[in-house]
Design an enzyme around this catalytic site. Structure first.
Site, PDB file in Angstrom:
ATOM      1  N   HIS A  29      -5.804  -0.093   6.276  1.00  0.00           N
ATOM      2  CA  HIS A  29      -6.200  -0.925   7.571  1.00  0.00           C
ATOM      3  C   HIS A  29      -7.575  -0.698   8.230  1.00  0.00           C
ATOM      4  O   HIS A  29      -8.161  -1.563   8.653  1.00  0.00           O
ATOM      5  CB  HIS A  29      -5.200  -0.294   8.760  1.00  0.00           C
ATOM      6  CG  HIS A  29      -3.717  -0.450   7.984  1.00  0.00           C
ATOM      7  ND1 HIS A  29      -3.237  -1.293   7.323  1.00  0.00           N
ATOM      8  CD2 HIS A  29      -2.841   0.389   8.502  1.00  0.00           C
ATOM      9  CE1 HIS A  29      -2.069  -0.907   6.910  1.00  0.00           C
ATOM     10  NE2 HIS A  29      -1.661  -0.055   7.739  1.00  0.00           N
ATOM     11  N   LYS A  66       0.843  -1.136   0.013  1.00  0.00           N
ATOM     12  CA  LYS A  66       0.041   0.103   0.037  1.00  0.00           C
ATOM     13  C   LYS A  66       0.801   1.206   0.079  1.00  0.00           C
ATOM     14  O   LYS A  66       2.074   1.110   0.304  1.00  0.00           O
ATOM     15  CB  LYS A  66      -0.904  -0.248   1.208  1.00  0.00           C
ATOM     16  CG  LYS A  66      -0.165   0.013   2.634  1.00  0.00           C
ATOM     17  CD  LYS A  66      -0.842   0.225   3.711  1.00  0.00           C
ATOM     18  CE  LYS A  66      -1.097   1.431   4.105  1.00  0.00           C
ATOM     19  NZ  LYS A  66      -0.082   2.209   4.845  1.00  0.00           N
ATOM     20  N   GLU A 113      -1.522   5.233  17.774  1.00  0.00           N
ATOM     21  CA  GLU A 113      -0.199   5.017  17.775  1.00  0.00           C
ATOM     22  C   GLU A 113       0.619   6.015  18.865  1.00  0.00           C
ATOM     23  O   GLU A 113       0.186   7.314  18.818  1.00  0.00           O
ATOM     24  CB  GLU A 113       0.577   5.192  16.206  1.00  0.00           C
ATOM     25  CG  GLU A 113      -0.083   3.886  15.331  1.00  0.00           C
ATOM     26  CD  GLU A 113       0.584   4.192  14.127  1.00  0.00           C
ATOM     27  OE1 GLU A 113       1.677   3.609  13.860  1.00  0.00           O
ATOM     28  OE2 GLU A 113       0.248   4.801  13.281  1.00  0.00           O
ATOM     29  N   LYS A 167      -1.519   9.610  15.044  1.00  0.00           N
ATOM     30  CA  LYS A 167       0.137   9.236  15.530  1.00  0.00           C
ATOM     31  C   LYS A 167       0.067  10.249  16.702  1.00  0.00           C
ATOM     32  O   LYS A 167      -0.612  11.056  16.959  1.00  0.00           O
ATOM     33  CB  LYS A 167       1.030   9.947  14.369  1.00  0.00           C
ATOM     34  CG  LYS A 167       0.617   9.102  13.128  1.00  0.00           C
ATOM     35  CD  LYS A 167       1.956   8.368  12.678  1.00  0.00           C
ATOM     36  CE  LYS A 167       1.808   7.765  11.393  1.00  0.00           C
ATOM     37  NZ  LYS A 167       1.746   6.413  11.539  1.00  0.00           N
ATOM     38  N   LYS A 172      -2.743  -9.769  11.014  1.00  0.00           N
ATOM     39  CA  LYS A 172      -2.674  -9.902  12.453  1.00  0.00           C
ATOM     40  C   LYS A 172      -3.743 -10.952  12.678  1.00  0.00           C
ATOM     41  O   LYS A 172      -4.905 -10.956  12.502  1.00  0.00           O
ATOM     42  CB  LYS A 172      -3.315  -8.754  12.921  1.00  0.00           C
ATOM     43  CG  LYS A 172      -2.077  -7.412  12.704  1.00  0.00           C
ATOM     44  CD  LYS A 172      -2.310  -6.043  13.454  1.00  0.00           C
ATOM     45  CE  LYS A 172      -1.479  -5.068  13.090  1.00  0.00           C
ATOM     46  NZ  LYS A 172      -0.119  -4.877  13.653  1.00  0.00           N
ATOM     47  N   LYS A 179       0.020   3.317  22.200  1.00  0.00           N
ATOM     48  CA  LYS A 179      -0.483   2.258  21.197  1.00  0.00           C
ATOM     49  C   LYS A 179      -1.622   1.255  21.674  1.00  0.00           C
ATOM     50  O   LYS A 179      -1.259   0.788  22.645  1.00  0.00           O
ATOM     51  CB  LYS A 179       0.998   1.316  20.628  1.00  0.00           C
ATOM     52  CG  LYS A 179       0.648   0.602  19.555  1.00  0.00           C
ATOM     53  CD  LYS A 179       2.003  -0.100  19.042  1.00  0.00           C
ATOM     54  CE  LYS A 179       1.867  -1.038  17.906  1.00  0.00           C
ATOM     55  NZ  LYS A 179       1.452  -0.181  16.580  1.00  0.00           N
ATOM     56  N   ASP A 204      -3.330   6.883   4.337  1.00  0.00           N
ATOM     57  CA  ASP A 204      -2.300   5.888   4.988  1.00  0.00           C
ATOM     58  C   ASP A 204      -2.985   4.970   5.852  1.00  0.00           C
ATOM     59  O   ASP A 204      -2.673   3.668   5.753  1.00  0.00           O
ATOM     60  CB  ASP A 204      -1.179   6.736   5.868  1.00  0.00           C
ATOM     61  CG  ASP A 204      -0.183   5.786   6.483  1.00  0.00           C
ATOM     62  OD1 ASP A 204       0.214   4.743   5.785  1.00  0.00           O
ATOM     63  OD2 ASP A 204       0.220   5.969   7.550  1.00  0.00           O
TER      64      ASP A 204
HETATM   65  C1  BG6 Z   1       1.683   1.266   8.263  1.00  0.00           C
HETATM   66  C2  BG6 Z   1       1.448   2.778   8.024  1.00  0.00           C
HETATM   67  O1  BG6 Z   1       0.969   0.801   7.041  1.00  0.00           O
HETATM   68  O2  BG6 Z   1       1.140   0.987   9.435  1.00  0.00           O
HETATM   69  C3  BG6 Z   1       2.165   3.515   9.263  1.00  0.00           C
HETATM   70  O3  BG6 Z   1       1.945   3.305   6.815  1.00  0.00           O
HETATM   71  C4  BG6 Z   1       1.807   3.014  10.615  1.00  0.00           C
HETATM   72  O4  BG6 Z   1       2.172   4.793   9.210  1.00  0.00           O
HETATM   73  C5  BG6 Z   1       1.855   1.450  10.480  1.00  0.00           C
HETATM   74  O5  BG6 Z   1       2.673   3.452  11.648  1.00  0.00           O
HETATM   75  C6  BG6 Z   1       1.066   0.759  11.650  1.00  0.00           C
HETATM   76  O6  BG6 Z   1       1.259  -0.690  11.924  1.00  0.00           O
HETATM   77  P1  BG6 Z   1       1.148  -1.367  13.066  1.00  0.00           P
HETATM   78  O7  BG6 Z   1       1.413  -2.802  12.832  1.00  0.00           O
HETATM   79  O8  BG6 Z   1       2.423  -0.801  13.907  1.00  0.00           O
HETATM   80  O9  BG6 Z   1      -0.117  -1.070  13.953  1.00  0.00           O
END
Ligand code: BG6
Length: 469
Positions: free
Chosen positions: A243, A151, A219, A329, A185, A334, A238
């Site tokens: 996601h 992506k 995050e 972010k 996941k 998290k 993004d």
């Molecule tokens: C990525 C994004 O696809 O997923 C990032 O480009 C993001 O910006 C990341 O930080 C988050 O992934 P995870 O698995 O840490 O939740």
């Protein structure tokens, strides 16, 4: 872990000197290798513009594993793995750009018995995907190969369509694997097991019992030096288009008739088709304070690092149930969670009839960290006389229940792509419909509002969606 390994093949990584290769792909391949999950006939070829020798590439790989692998790097396993690594330096322009790659792969087939099997991994910036696909087909390298693309798949509907058309010039859909690592996941896949392997949840998984659904991906990290990418992309492209919408399809889909890749993906597409295009008035875009001071960010940047959206579906199961999507972010911590908040009891016998009543029940899928599922409910507080209720939880915790460590998302998805299984990859129509749903807010985005780093996002989002559960 007993399983049949994929057929012999070479994994060719385009963008081999980049961050994704270092942080995710090489560590994932190494871990699969030490766990004996890869075929005997297996090799990795790195390809990028940087002029590296095989030895340079191996040294970089070793460094990447030291830093990012989940397991320690054992001398014997490393030397077996390193033997299978080689590097080709080259670009993506000119119709014969990959001729020398072809010769190299033939030699690898002879050396490592990889039998002509190929998995191409496009770990480059997306702008290079069309050239990679074109060059591979011009050299005839596409025929026995599958291609994995990262992506973002385009930046809007038109560019996604153009990208899909480019990929299809050389590869047909059965050879294309669009990766969204959230589908790798375990906890996301477990949403399907929770819903369709148990009889007790499905009857209440609908508008009659569910008041709202929250999907939260918070995050703690910031943009981690990716200013150029974030300035162009922002959180909606993004994270939301990818996601969050993927997770939403798992939560909202109808029971599939089987777990065949296309039967599952048909149901995901139906969810996206029933979504109303997002109303920009139901969106809050946030930007953490301090973002504009990061190198590479413009002084008046309007790129969002946070987004909150209320979306709705026009179908019998979900009509009138708001889905609250939030991601950002530099947030408090998290946390990725899916919460179904159930309706209030119709009449409250526990308190004053006009009082607020007990807190609503909630079913929470904890995607990360502390992977598991909780049901929050009201129970009687011990004691004589008063019938007071209090919150309690029923908890399932992956780590406590299963001794098998979870595979990391990239490990699982690399393995699935090597096996040619599309179940956890997104189909062309899914990606295009996801862009279509977001088109109004991409066309007419509300201005960004600031939020404090370490918070749960801007107050405007709480005003729109209510607080995070
Ligand atoms: C990525 C994004 O696809 O997923 C990032 O480009 C993001 O910006 C990341 O930080 C988050 O992934 P995870 O698995 O840490 O939740």
């Amino acid at each position: 872990m007993a399983m049949k390994p994929p057929d012999p093949q070479v994994v060719v990584i385009f963008g081999a000197s980049g961050d994704l290769t270092r942080r995710k792909l090489l560590p994932a391949l190494y871990h699969l290798f030490v766990e004996n999950m890869l075929p005997e006939g297996f090799a990795v070829v790195g390809y990028s513009r940087s002029g590296l020798s095989d030895e340079d590439f191996r040294a970089r790989a070793r460094d990447a594993l030291e830093r990012f692998a989940r397991c320690s790097v054992d001398a014997e396993a490393w030397s077996e793995f390193a033997r299978r690594l080689s590097y080709v330096s080259g670009g993506f322009d000119g119709s014969n750009a990959m001729d020398h790659l072809r010769g190299h792969l033939d030699a690898i087939d002879r050396r490592h018995r990889t039998q002509g099997g190929r998995l191409y991994y496009a770990a480059t910036p997306p702008a290079a995907y069309p050239s990679i696909a074109a060059r591979l087909s011009q050299c005839g390298l596409h025929e026995a190969g599958r291609i994995v693309v990262e992506k973002p798949f385009g930046e809007d509907l038109a560019s996604a369509r153009a990208l899909n058309a480019h990929l299809h010039l050389g590869f047909d859909e059965s050879q294309i694997f669009r990766i969204d690592h959230y589908l790798g996941k375990e906890t996301i896949q477990n949403i399907l097991a929770l819903r369709f392997a148990n009889g007790m949840f499905e009857p209440i998984w609908n508008r009659r019992y569910v008041d709202s659904v929250q999907i939260t991906v918070a995050e703690e990290i910031g943009i981690e030096g990716r200013a150029t990418f974030y300035e162009e992309t922002g959180t909606i492209r993004d994270m939301v288009q990818t996601h969050l919408l993927q997770v939403l399809t798992f939560v909202a889909m109808e029971p599939p008739v089987s777990l065949e890749p296309d039967r599952l993906r048909d149901e995901k597409v139906r969810v996206l088709r029933s979504m109303r295009p997002v109303d920009p008035r139901r969106v809050v875009r946030g930007q953490f304070q301090g973002y504009r001071d990061q190198p590479g960010v413009s002084a008046g940047s309007q790129a969002e690092t946070y987004a909150a959206l209320q979306v709705e579906m026009d179908n019998w199961r979900w009509a009138g149930v708001p889905f609250h999507l939030r991601t950002g972010k530099r947030m408090n911590r998290k946390l990725t969670e899916v919460s179904l908040l159930f309706r209030h009891v119709p009449f409250n016998v526990f308190g004053p009839a006009d009082g607020p009543g007990p807190v609503r029940d909630a079913l929470v899928v904890r995607v990360q960290p502390e992977e598991g599922i909780s049901i929050h409910l009201n129970v009687k507080k011990p004691g004589v006389g008063l019938m007071d209720v209090e919150r309690a939880s029923l908890d399932f915790d992956y780590e406590k229940t299963f001794s098998t460590p979870l595979l990391e998302a990239y490990e699982l998805l690399l393995l699935e792509a090597m096996m040619g299984d599309h179940t956890l990859f997104t189909r062309e129509d899914e990606v295009e419909r996801a862009w279509e749903v977001l088109a109004p807010v991409l066309r007419d985005p509300p201005p960004v509002v600031p939020y404090a780093p370490g918070s749960w996002g801007p107050p405007e989002a709480d005003a729109l969606l209510g607080p995070v559960r």
